[in-house]
Each structure stands twice: as C-alpha cells, then as structure tokens.
Motif scaffolding. Structure first.
Motif, PDB file in Angstrom:
ATOM      1  N   GLY A 112       7.901  -1.273  -4.309  1.00 29.44           N
ATOM      2  CA  GLY A 112       6.957  -0.159  -4.362  1.00 29.44           C
ATOM      3  C   GLY A 112       5.517  -0.619  -4.263  1.00 29.44           C
ATOM      4  O   GLY A 112       4.685   0.014  -3.598  1.00 29.44           O
ATOM      5  N   LEU A 113       5.208  -1.752  -4.894  1.00 30.45           N
ATOM      6  CA  LEU A 113       3.848  -2.298  -4.840  1.00 30.45           C
ATOM      7  C   LEU A 113       3.495  -2.805  -3.445  1.00 30.45           C
ATOM      8  O   LEU A 113       2.358  -2.639  -2.991  1.00 30.45           O
ATOM      9  N   PHE A 114       4.469  -3.417  -2.763  1.00 35.29           N
ATOM     10  CA  PHE A 114       4.224  -3.859  -1.386  1.00 35.29           C
ATOM     11  C   PHE A 114       3.873  -2.661  -0.501  1.00 35.29           C
ATOM     12  O   PHE A 114       2.917  -2.699   0.278  1.00 35.29           O
ATOM     13  N   TYR A 115       4.647  -1.604  -0.624  1.00 39.64           N
ATOM     14  CA  TYR A 115       4.376  -0.390   0.159  1.00 39.64           C
ATOM     15  C   TYR A 115       3.028   0.211  -0.218  1.00 39.64           C
ATOM     16  O   TYR A 115       2.243   0.600   0.657  1.00 39.64           O
ATOM     17  N   ALA A 116       2.764   0.326  -1.517  1.00 37.79           N
ATOM     18  CA  ALA A 116       1.515   0.931  -1.975  1.00 37.79           C
ATOM     19  C   ALA A 116       0.312   0.162  -1.441  1.00 37.79           C
ATOM     20  O   ALA A 116      -0.673   0.751  -0.985  1.00 37.79           O
ATOM     21  N   HIS A 117       0.390  -1.169  -1.495  1.00 38.07           N
ATOM     22  CA  HIS A 117      -0.691  -2.019  -0.978  1.00 38.07           C
ATOM     23  C   HIS A 117      -0.931  -1.733   0.497  1.00 38.07           C
ATOM     24  O   HIS A 117      -2.075  -1.547   0.933  1.00 38.07           O
ATOM     25  N   LEU A 118       0.152  -1.683   1.270  1.00 37.94           N
ATOM     26  CA  LEU A 118       0.025  -1.466   2.713  1.00 37.94           C
ATOM     27  C   LEU A 118      -0.512  -0.071   3.019  1.00 37.94           C
ATOM     28  O   LEU A 118      -1.360   0.108   3.900  1.00 37.94           O
ATOM     29  N   ILE A 119      -0.031   0.930   2.292  1.00 32.43           N
ATOM     30  CA  ILE A 119      -0.467   2.314   2.513  1.00 32.43           C
ATOM     31  C   ILE A 119      -1.956   2.471   2.202  1.00 32.43           C
ATOM     32  O   ILE A 119      -2.715   3.056   2.987  1.00 32.43           O
ATOM     33  N   VAL A 120      -2.384   1.955   1.070  1.00 24.68           N
ATOM     34  CA  VAL A 120      -3.788   2.083   0.659  1.00 24.68           C
ATOM     35  C   VAL A 120      -4.702   1.384   1.667  1.00 24.68           C
ATOM     36  O   VAL A 120      -5.742   1.926   2.064  1.00 24.68           O
ATOM     37  N   ASN A 121      -4.303   0.203   2.117  1.00 24.54           N
ATOM     38  CA  ASN A 121      -5.136  -0.547   3.053  1.00 24.54           C
ATOM     39  C   ASN A 121      -5.120   0.031   4.464  1.00 24.54           C
ATOM     40  O   ASN A 121      -6.020  -0.241   5.256  1.00 24.54           O
ATOM     41  N   SER A 122      -4.119   0.843   4.761  1.00 28.74           N
ATOM     42  CA  SER A 122      -4.057   1.468   6.085  1.00 28.74           C
ATOM     43  C   SER A 122      -5.080   2.589   6.237  1.00 28.74           C
ATOM     44  O   SER A 122      -5.441   2.961   7.347  1.00 28.74           O
ATOM     45  N   LYS A 123      -5.495   3.170   5.088  1.00 35.77           N
ATOM     46  CA  LYS A 123      -6.465   4.276   5.059  1.00 35.77           C
ATOM     47  C   LYS A 123      -5.975   5.501   5.855  1.00 35.77           C
ATOM     48  O   LYS A 123      -6.767   6.274   6.391  1.00 35.77           O
ATOM     49  N   ILE A 124      -4.669   5.661   5.943  1.00 36.07           N
ATOM     50  CA  ILE A 124      -4.076   6.808   6.637  1.00 36.07           C
ATOM     51  C   ILE A 124      -4.146   8.045   5.745  1.00 36.07           C
ATOM     52  O   ILE A 124      -3.892   7.970   4.540  1.00 36.07           O
ATOM     53  N   ASN A 125      -4.478   9.161   6.336  1.00 40.64           N
ATOM     54  CA  ASN A 125      -4.576  10.414   5.602  1.00 40.64           C
ATOM     55  C   ASN A 125      -3.182  11.029   5.450  1.00 40.64           C
ATOM     56  O   ASN A 125      -2.482  11.260   6.435  1.00 40.64           O
ATOM     57  N   PHE A 126      -2.773  11.304   4.216  1.00 41.43           N
ATOM     58  CA  PHE A 126      -1.449  11.890   3.970  1.00 41.43           C
ATOM     59  C   PHE A 126      -1.458  12.616   2.634  1.00 41.43           C
ATOM     60  O   PHE A 126      -2.329  12.406   1.790  1.00 41.43           O
ATOM     61  N   ASP A 127      -0.483  13.485   2.442  1.00 39.38           N
ATOM     62  CA  ASP A 127      -0.377  14.162   1.143  1.00 39.38           C
ATOM     63  C   ASP A 127       1.057  14.279   0.639  1.00 39.38           C
ATOM     64  O   ASP A 127       1.315  15.008  -0.322  1.00 39.38           O
ATOM     65  N   LEU A 128       2.003  13.546   1.270  1.00 42.56           N
ATOM     66  CA  LEU A 128       3.375  13.533   0.780  1.00 42.56           C
ATOM     67  C   LEU A 128       4.092  12.278   1.296  1.00 42.56           C
ATOM     68  O   LEU A 128       3.894  11.878   2.444  1.00 42.56           O
ATOM     69  N   LEU A 129       4.908  11.682   0.429  1.00 41.01           N
ATOM     70  CA  LEU A 129       5.764  10.558   0.807  1.00 41.01           C
ATOM     71  C   LEU A 129       7.186  11.065   0.990  1.00 41.01           C
ATOM     72  O   LEU A 129       7.682  11.840   0.173  1.00 41.01           O
ATOM     73  N   PHE A 130       7.831  10.596   2.045  1.00 41.17           N
ATOM     74  CA  PHE A 130       9.202  11.034   2.331  1.00 41.17           C
ATOM     75  C   PHE A 130      10.113   9.825   2.468  1.00 41.17           C
ATOM     76  O   PHE A 130       9.837   8.916   3.255  1.00 41.17           O
ATOM     77  N   GLY A 131      11.208   9.807   1.693  1.00 37.57           N
ATOM     78  CA  GLY A 131      12.177   8.725   1.769  1.00 37.57           C
ATOM     79  C   GLY A 131      13.371   9.130   2.605  1.00 37.57           C
ATOM     80  O   GLY A 131      14.030  10.127   2.309  1.00 37.57           O
ATOM     81  N   ALA A 132      13.637   8.362   3.665  1.00 36.89           N
ATOM     82  CA  ALA A 132      14.783   8.662   4.534  1.00 36.89           C
ATOM     83  C   ALA A 132      16.071   8.227   3.838  1.00 36.89           C
ATOM     84  O   ALA A 132      16.227   7.062   3.473  1.00 36.89           O
TER      85      ALA A 132
END
Length: 218
Positions: free
Chosen positions: A49-69
């Motif tokens: 979860g921390l690896f993903y969170a780090h990558l998401i935050v640094n990507s600076k992508i605009n989003f408002d929901l996480l979806f798990g396949a």
C-alpha cells in the motif's frame, strides 16, 4: 529507484518473484513469474500500500476514487487507501467489483463507493495481456466513471501479439507501475547470485517486449 529496489527485494524474499520456466495464461513460456498473492501478511500488504501511495502522490494525477480490480486488486486498494490516509493525510474512498453481479439485496456490481461521475485510479497487480485491466475499464466507464490512470505493481511491457501492443492501453489510460522488467534486470546486475537469470530474461524480452530498441537497458 530506491523504492523499486525495496519492492524487488521484498518480492524475492517472499518468493512472489521467481525465476525458472513458467507457462502463462497466454501460453508463453516465461523465464520469470510474479505472484502478488504471496505478499499476504499484514506487514507485506502495508508495504505494498505504501509503494502504491508513494507512486500515486508523486504522479500528481487528479483523482477522487481508488478502484481495485477483483480479485488481487481488492487487498491492494484497501491497503493503498489506508496508506494514503495515514501517511499522506489524503482521505480517498475506494471501490472494487464483484466477479458476478449480486442478485439479492442492493443487487450491486460494486462494493464500496459508487464510481459514477468519479475520476478513478484503477489498481491491479500485474499487466500482461491487459484483459483484466480492460474489463475493469469497461465496467467503470459503463457505470459513468472516468479513468484517470492505472497503477500496477509490475508492467511486463509485452506485446499482446505481433500486431497489437499493450502500450495501446498505456496511451489511452496512462499506465504507471512500481517496476517493469527493465527494473528487475538492472537489479539483477547488482546481485551476483542472481545474474545468471539475465540472459534468459533478455532473450524473452527481445522476442516479446514492446521496446522498439531491443537493447532494453538503454
């Protein structure tokens, strides 16, 4: 690169990343295999979860929901949601799909927040052929959601076939990954006991990779 090395080290220690001969769903014989299901302890999934969170935050992508396949994206999306909240003070809702639509109760296709009118980041473990990712994109868009990006642990960077490339999805949906096979090979170069696996990996990727320059380390 440091977080990439940490993730590869964890994957090797837990035997989630293995080398040998493995038959894939596509029928290809691969010299490596990744199984995120073996990252199955509380500490493991927190790190994921921390690896993903780090990558998401640094990507600076605009989003408002996480979806798990479903299915492997389900623990990933929960762990990432917790990591974003606890370590980055970003409180984002999550959702995941059922493999089969529920026929009683609310008869829902999703568990968690509804994706309608939401800018969605899809989380999954590995992208190879893109079939499961494509399915997730289709059901989200059909329900009125918008795909902001796709995040995976490992992007195998392979052709689907000689005419169709997986980067078709990358151009449309913006795929981000913790690691690719390029990262794994660079990691193995520094590990004497694992360097013996490099020739088979290079040979495989020269045949199936999307890299136009067959010297993939450039």
């Amino acid at each position: 690169m440091d977080y990439k090395k940490k993730f590869i080290t964890l994957s090797l220690r837990k035997k989630a990343l293995m080398f040998g001969k493995f038959k894939l769903k596509s029928g290809r014989i691969s010299p490596y295999f990744f199984n995120s299901g073996l990252l199955s302890t509380g500490k493991d999934i927190l790190k994921v979860g921390l690896f993903y969170a780090h990558l998401i935050v640094n990507s600076k992508i605009n989003f408002d929901l996480l979806f798990g396949a479903a299915y492997k994206g389900i623990p990933i999306v929960i762990a990432t949601s917790i990591a974003l909240s606890h370590y980055y003070n970003i409180n984002i809702p999550y959702s995941f799909n059922r493999k089969e639509k529920k026929t009683h109760g609310e008869k829902g296709l999703f568990i968690g927040k509804n994706v309608k009118n939401k800018k969605v980041i899809i989380l999954d473990d590995v992208i190879t052929s893109g079939i499961s990712i494509n399915h997730a994109c289709e059901i989200i868009e059909k329900q009125g959601g918008y795909i902001s990006s796709i995040f995976v642990l490992l992007d195998r960077k392979e052709k689907i076939n000689k005419n169709l490339y997986i980067n078709t999805y990358n151009k449309k949906y913006n795929i981000n990954s913790i690691i690719t096979m390029k990262d794994i090979i660079l990691y193995l170069i520094e590990r004497k006991e694992l360097k013996k696996n490099i020739p088979d990996l290079i040979k495989y990727l020269q045949k199936y990779s999307i890299f136009e320059n067959k010297n993939i380390l450039i």
